[in-house]
Scaffold this motif. Structure first.
Motif, short mmCIF file in Angstrom:
data_model
loop_
_atom_site.label_atom_id
_atom_site.label_comp_id
_atom_site.label_asym_id
_atom_site.label_seq_id
_atom_site.Cartn_x
_atom_site.Cartn_y
_atom_site.Cartn_z
N VAL A 173 2.63 2.91 -3.46
CA VAL A 173 1.99 3.88 -4.36
C VAL A 173 2.58 5.27 -4.14
N LEU A 206 -5.80 -1.38 -5.42
CA LEU A 206 -5.34 -1.57 -4.04
C LEU A 206 -6.42 -2.19 -3.16
N GLU A 211 3.03 1.83 -9.49
CA GLU A 211 1.65 1.73 -9.94
C GLU A 211 1.11 0.35 -9.59
N HIS A 233 0.82 -1.21 0.00
CA HIS A 233 0.00 0.00 0.00
C HIS A 233 0.86 1.26 0.00
#
Length: 529
Positions: free
Chosen positions: A116, A125, A121, A113
């Motif tokens: 990003v 998520l 990319e 997480h």
């Protein structure tokens, strides 16, 4: 003669016949070219080890290196939920190793997480989740490989491995009960008890029938789902931490204080971080009962020991982490004459030697010793050297470093602030402390309010360090190096004159300069201040 660095004398060498010398650290010992026969020729083995965990195996291997004939007895009684495992003891199978792997899985999930914010990319998520079956399969496959390597190692070293539950028949005779119920007897000149311990279950309705423990969590067939963890020691907090980070909501019942025996200021930092991440805590609460509902879920009830108020909630899994007990009751210690047992069933042996001169104990089965794998391993090796190489070095149980692998790890070595004040008095102790900002927490902006460290030292110059405490990323890696320094008697002057590696979290120890006594703000002005 220097008792910590001793050479075998002529008589000792003659005892083992033709030998070739081999160095182990500062201790000069002898290796037998031919397996020796016991002096009076009446024993099957020079050494029998009851228990195939880290401490027992380390002792057995070292003894064989020194020319002894050795047998190891090991048998795992299934947990109340039926979980069993192979050779290697708690650490390999249901302790340190699977715990660290699941902790790593949780860290990786958080990193995905965070990636990003660093420009990666990552599609969808919201769809990222853990595959519990794949995780447990990977963990168990690694454990089985270690089990196999351990058995092969024993075979290569010509250590007789007996998959049997060992118990004393007399001071020198052990009866091993095999899986099929048959028995095997053997005699040994020396015997080491290294049976470790197993999780304790509270005496409440439903605990044995419906609850799991750390014996079961790492091979649980179904995802644990919403989990209640009963107990806030390091096992309870570690399990609650990685479960919550893996996406399984966790609630913890705290009977008294979290991480009893650890520095309580640091313990509060650990639980504060866990609460920030979503773990729920019910303080001063003990369980009353666990009931299985028709849909398979578990209804747990508990009470607050201060207010008397009762509460209940429904969970998918209830994990008991209410301490461990030593596996001594099945050993028939009375037949061996071993009488030095504590109220908890642990063996009292100041130098690993029981009241019976040829019967020893190492590892978690010992009273008042750190229940840590490296402690058992080192104690086992030193014991073997004293038995078979005329060495004299004893295990030093002081200043043993450890780490609690909670979401924000806590590593420490030496005395807690509370113990230091108790032993030396408030006027004789100085505490240096600081909050800090890990560089890896800058992108994205992560919570840093619990990133904290302190050094507990004597106030009088040169201010010998009594304890170091660190809450933050990779705490175990950080504290390991400083543990050697504390063992060598490092002072605050030496610590402050050490140039740190920038930017690391470990360098924060070299930047400590604010004392609690001063009342100054321990927050840094910048990452390079």
């Amino acid at each position: 003669m220097d008792l910590t660095s001793i050479c075998l004398n002529k008589n000792a060498c003659n005892k083992f016949g033709n030998t070739r010398q081999k160095h182990f650290g500062s201790i000069l010992i002898a290796r037998e070219s031919v397996i020796p026969v016991a002096e009076d020729g009446t024993y099957d083995y020079d050494l029998a080890v009851i228990g195939g965990g880290s401490g027992g195996l380390a002792c057995a291997k070292e003894a064989v290196n020194l020319g002894a004939k050795v047998a190891v007895l090991d048998f795992v009684t299934p947990s109340p939920q039926g979980t069993k495992w192979g050779l290697g003891g708690t650490c390999v199978n249901v302790g340190c190793i699977p715990k660290k792997l699941m902790h790593q899985a949780a860290i990786l999930g958080e990193s995905i997480h965070e990636a990003v914010s660093y420009g990666w990319e990552v599609p969808s998520l919201d769809s990222i989740k853990i595959n519990w079956a794949a995780l447990t399969e990977s963990v168990q496959n690694h454990i089985k490989s270690v089990n196999w390597v351990t058995r092969v190692d024993l075979r290569d070293k010509k250590i007789d491995y007996i998959n049997a539950l060992g118990a004393f028949k007399d001071p020198h005779t052990i009866v091993g009960t095999l899986k099929n119920g048959s028995t095997k007897e053997l005699t040994a000149k020396n015997i080491v008890i290294a049976v470790g311990g197993r999780p304790h279950y509270p005496d409440i309705p439903g605990a044995i029938e419906y609850c799991i423990s750390s014996d079961d969590i790492f091979s649980l067939s179904n995802p644990p789902g919403k989990t209640l963890v009963v107990g806030a020691g390091y096992i309870g907090l570690e399990c609650a931490g990685f479960l919550n980070s893996l996406g399984y909501p966790a609630t913890v019942l705290v009977r008294s204080v979290p991480l009893r025996g650890f520095d309580q200021q640091m313990a509060r930092m650990v639980t504060s971080e866990m609460e920030e991440k979503g773990v729920k805590f019910h303080h001063r609460c003990v369980p009353l009962s666990v009931e299985k509902l028709e849909n398979g879920q578990l209804k747990a009830r508990w009470t607050n020991t201060e207010t008397g108020e009762q509460a209940e909630d429904v969970f998918d899994t209830v994990l008991m982490a209410t301490g461990r007990y030593a596996l001594t009751s099945a050993l028939n210690l009375g037949a061996a004459g071993v009488k030095t047992l504590s109220e908890s069933g642990k063996i009292i042996a100041e130098t690993e030697q029981t009241n019976v001169p040829h019967v020893y104990a190492v590892g978690d089965v010992l009273e008042g010793r750190p229940e840590l794998t490296p402690v058992a391993i080192h104690a086992g090796r030193l014991l073997a050297r004293r038995m078979f190489a005329n060495a004299a070095q004893l295990m030093d149980y002081e200043n043993v470093a450890t780490t609690v692998f909670t979401p924000l790890e806590y590593g420490c070595v030496g005395l807690s602030e509370e113990v230091a004040l108790q032993r030396h008095g408030a006027d004789a102790v100085e505490v240096y402390h600081a909050f800090y900002k890990p560089t890896e927490f800058f992108i994205p902006q992560r919570n840093i309010k619990n990133c904290y460290l302190k050094a507990v030292a004597l106030r009088e110059g040169p201010q010998r360090v009594l304890g170091l405490h660190f809450v933050g990323p990779v705490a175990g890696e950080v504290i390991q190096g400083f543990a050697a320094a504390v063992k060598c008697g490092i002072t605050m002057e030496q610590l402050m004159n050490t140039v740190g590696i920038h930017p690391t979290v470990a360098e924060e120890f070299t930047r400590l300069n604010i004392t609690k006594r001063s009342g100054k703000d321990p927050n840094p002005a910048s990452c390079c201040s």
